[in-house]
Structures are given as C-alpha cells and as structure tokens.
Design an enzyme around this catalytic site. Structure first.
Site, mmCIF file in Angstrom:
data_model
loop_
_atom_site.group_PDB
_atom_site.id
_atom_site.type_symbol
_atom_site.label_atom_id
_atom_site.label_comp_id
_atom_site.label_asym_id
_atom_site.label_seq_id
_atom_site.Cartn_x
_atom_site.Cartn_y
_atom_site.Cartn_z
ATOM 1 C CG HIS A 1 116.883 41.680 -3.936
ATOM 2 N ND1 HIS A 1 115.644 40.742 -3.801
ATOM 3 C CD2 HIS A 1 116.576 42.831 -4.329
ATOM 4 C CE1 HIS A 1 114.727 41.530 -4.419
ATOM 5 N NE2 HIS A 1 115.154 42.695 -4.485
ATOM 6 C CG ASP B 1 108.442 39.832 -5.528
ATOM 7 O OD1 ASP B 1 108.968 39.202 -6.451
ATOM 8 O OD2 ASP B 1 108.752 40.235 -4.416
ATOM 9 C CE LYS C 1 106.604 42.336 -2.834
ATOM 10 N NZ LYS C 1 107.692 41.515 -2.372
ATOM 11 C CB THR D 1 107.019 38.942 0.248
ATOM 12 O OG1 THR D 1 107.538 40.158 0.177
ATOM 13 C CG2 THR D 1 106.892 38.323 -1.180
ATOM 14 N NE ARG E 1 108.439 45.245 0.065
ATOM 15 C CZ ARG E 1 108.434 44.188 1.077
ATOM 16 N NH1 ARG E 1 107.988 44.711 2.349
ATOM 17 N NH2 ARG E 1 108.646 43.124 0.823
ATOM 18 C CG ASP F 1 132.073 54.417 22.341
ATOM 19 O OD1 ASP F 1 132.269 53.135 21.957
ATOM 20 O OD2 ASP F 1 132.670 55.149 21.648
ATOM 21 N N GLY F 2 129.747 51.345 22.332
ATOM 22 C CA GLY F 2 129.127 50.449 21.245
ATOM 23 C C GLY F 2 130.208 50.244 20.228
ATOM 24 C CG ASP G 1 111.044 36.153 -2.690
ATOM 25 O OD1 ASP G 1 112.009 36.513 -3.479
ATOM 26 O OD2 ASP G 1 110.462 36.700 -1.960
HETATM 27 C C1 R5P Z 1 111.764 41.478 -2.712
HETATM 28 O O1 R5P Z 1 111.769 41.946 -3.748
HETATM 29 C C2 R5P Z 1 112.302 40.102 -2.378
HETATM 30 O O2 R5P Z 1 112.458 39.214 -3.395
HETATM 31 C C3 R5P Z 1 111.451 39.306 -1.355
HETATM 32 O O3 R5P Z 1 110.423 39.198 -1.827
HETATM 33 C C4 R5P Z 1 111.396 40.731 0.167
HETATM 34 O O4 R5P Z 1 112.256 41.442 0.200
HETATM 35 C C5 R5P Z 1 111.114 39.793 1.100
HETATM 36 O O5 R5P Z 1 110.646 40.720 2.077
HETATM 37 P P1 R5P Z 1 109.403 40.452 3.350
HETATM 38 O O6 R5P Z 1 109.650 39.011 3.801
HETATM 39 O O7 R5P Z 1 109.846 41.523 4.231
HETATM 40 O O8 R5P Z 1 108.190 40.627 2.584
#
Ligand code: R5P
Length: 311
Positions: A128, A167, A190, A224, A192, A36-37, A216
């Site tokens: 993050h 960003d 940026k 991004t 989203r 069932d996973g 990043d």
């Molecule tokens: C966003 O705040 C993070 O620092 C990354 O820029 C982001 O999560 C990257 O996601 P994606 O590659 O989907 O744009």
C-alpha cells in the site's frame, strides 16, 4: 545453498502453486494451537544451511497470520537456516506508515519484529505504501501485479472505458493502468470518515457516458469501491463497472456491498485466500509465477560467499 519452501496457513493454495512452478516440494511443518490461543510451530524436516522462503500473506485474520510467520521464521533460524525470506504477497500494517496524533506506527514495528524473528529479506506485492520499504533494513523485492491484472482486464473491456482512481492515493496506480491500457483517467476525491465509511466530494476527469474501470491496491471493507462507484454513476458513467485490485481482503460486509453494486467484473489476485462461492463476478489472476520467478532470481543470487546448488 539448497532451496527450501515452507508455508503458513494463510494461503497454502498459493504456496503450493508457487512451489509447483519451481518443481519443489513444500517442507513439512506442524502448526498447533494451544488451549489459551497460543500458536506453536515444529518443523518436520531440517532446513539447516538452506535458503528458506516462507510463504505467508498477512491477510485476515492479520495478527494470527503475522504471528504464524514470525514463529515459522524463528523455527527456521533456530534450525540453522542460512537465509530466510518472507514471501508476503500481502503486507499488512502498510497503511500505518506515519504517526497520526499519538498513534503507533505499525508498519515500522512490523518490519522490526520480522527482522528480530530472523527474516533476512522480504518479497512483497503492491504494498500500500511502497515507502515502507525503508522501514526494513533487509532487502525488499517489491513486485507488482498491475501488468498481470491489466492484461486480464484488457479482453472484453468496453472501448469507451475510463480508468478511475477511487481516491487520490490510487492516482499513480490509475495512471499506470491508463498507460498500459491506453485509456483516459479520472480521479475521485475521497475522505475517510471512519474505518468502514468514506465520502466523495469531487471527481476530476470525464466519466459521463463512459464505462468505469475502478482500480485500487486493495479492497478491505469495500467502502471505497462502493463510494467511488456511486459517485461515478451519479456523474453519468455507464452502469458497466469493472473493478481491478491486487488484494481482495473482503472483510466485514464487503461481499454484500460489492454485490449490491452489480459489478460487471471484479478482477483480483490470489495474494490472500479468497472466499469460495462469493456471489461476485470474481476473476482471479494467480501470483504463482510472479512469486516463483522472484524466488528463482533471489535463490540464483545468494549473498556473497555462498555456494548455489539446485534445490
Ligand atoms: C486506501 O488508501 C486504500 O488504497 C484502499 O482504498 C482502502 O484501504 C480500501 O479500504 P476499504 O475497502 O475498507 O474502503
């Protein structure tokens, strides 16, 4: 306390490399999947009284790997481990650090669930949202791969480079790279629009005629990096783009999108398992030593009252 290392299936290569640095064998366990996973975990060696480190980044598929980690922790706790540390080079749900409308706060829930499973401490890399450390009542050893990545990027970097934050969330990170590499910095503004779509509305800083080094913490879908690359090129940057990021999740169309950008170099760590043979100029910096040193430090400093013996 004896040192014990176990690994989930998320990145067993990194776990093995880390264990090799520590001259320790990884303890045997069996992970099974029921029809069932559901996942099941059985330890094949005792961890009773041990100082246990579970190596499992919560990379894609995130929920599978996270549940595996919970089950590993539970099995170790029930076997009588003295201390359990989750070594999560990539911490998922860290982007869910506050409510957005009536949303859940995934970061907080993840921390609570890890504690319930018996995790006494966490080792993480370039989370993050570093503030989510406050979600854990357990100690968090927050490591950074930035010095390692900057070091790798340094050789062969064009003299006219500019560090670019794709960003504003990456602004501090970009300033760190810029300081280490002694380069100017530019910021992309940026917005989203959707999970796989972002829009750029402004660039602060001078990129014209310069080679961009876009940095990043993570690359997920690549949206991004794609938007930032197109924006700096439109602003007159040289088509000689290097990208450095700690976590290369590379989900969805990421490999295709990044390939289309004709990047010069894509420098990432092995925090999550990387696609083999991806048609990208990937350079991988291993976290094995960084993680091993953290384990050594933590193992050498057990909780008060505990006795240390070599593992
Ligand atoms: C966003 O705040 C993070 O620092 C990354 O820029 C982001 O999560 C990257 O996601 P994606 O590659 O989907 O744009």
């Amino acid at each position: 306390m004896r040192l014990s290392i176990l690994s989930g299936t998320a990145n067993s290569g990194l776990a093995a490399a880390m264990a090799a640095v520590l001259s320790t064998a990884i303890k045997q366990r069996e992970i099974t999947r029921f029809p069932d996973g559901e996942l099941g975990i059985v330890l094949h060696e005792s961890v009773r009284g041990d100082d246990v480190y579970l190596v499992q980044p919560a990379g894609p598929p995130v929920n599978e790997h996270f549940v595996e980690l919970l089950l590993l922790a539970d099995a170790c706790r029930r076997d009588g481990a003295a201390r359990i540390t989750a070594v999560m080079p990539y911490v998922a749900y860290a982007r869910q650090d506050r409510r957005a409308g009536r949303s859940a706060v995934g970061g907080r829930l993840m921390a609570d669930v890890l504690a319930s499973a018996g995790v006494d401490g966490v080792v993480a890399v370039d989370v993050h949202t570093p503030a989510i450390e406050g979600f854990f009542s357990a100690p968090v050893e927050h490591l950074s791969a930035v010095p390692l990545l900057a070091d790798r990027v340094r050789s062969g970097l064009p003299r006219d480079s500019v560090v670019v934050a794709p960003d504003l969330g990456a602004a501090k990170l970009a300033e760190r790279y810029a300081r280490i590499l002694d380069l100017p910095v530019a910021f992309v503004h940026k917005r989203r629009i959707a999970a796989t779509e972002v829009a750029v509305h402004q660039i602060t800083g001078d990129v014209a005629g310069r080679a961009p080094l876009i940095v990043d913490d993570m690359i997920s879908t690549g949206a991004t990096i794609e938007a930032a690359s197109n924006a700096v090129l439109a602003a007159g940057a040289r088509p000689a783009i290097t990208v450095a990021a700690t976590h290369a999740l590379l989900v969805g169309q990421a490999v295709e999108w990044l390939r289309g950008l004709g990047l010069r170099r894509l420098v990432v760590t092995d925090s999550v398992r990387l696609p083999v043979d991806a048609p990208l100029p990937l350079e991988v910096v291993s976290l094995d030593r960084l993680l091993a040193e953290a384990v050594e430090r933590l193992h050498g400093a057990p909780s008060p009252g505990a006795v240390t013996t070599p593992g």
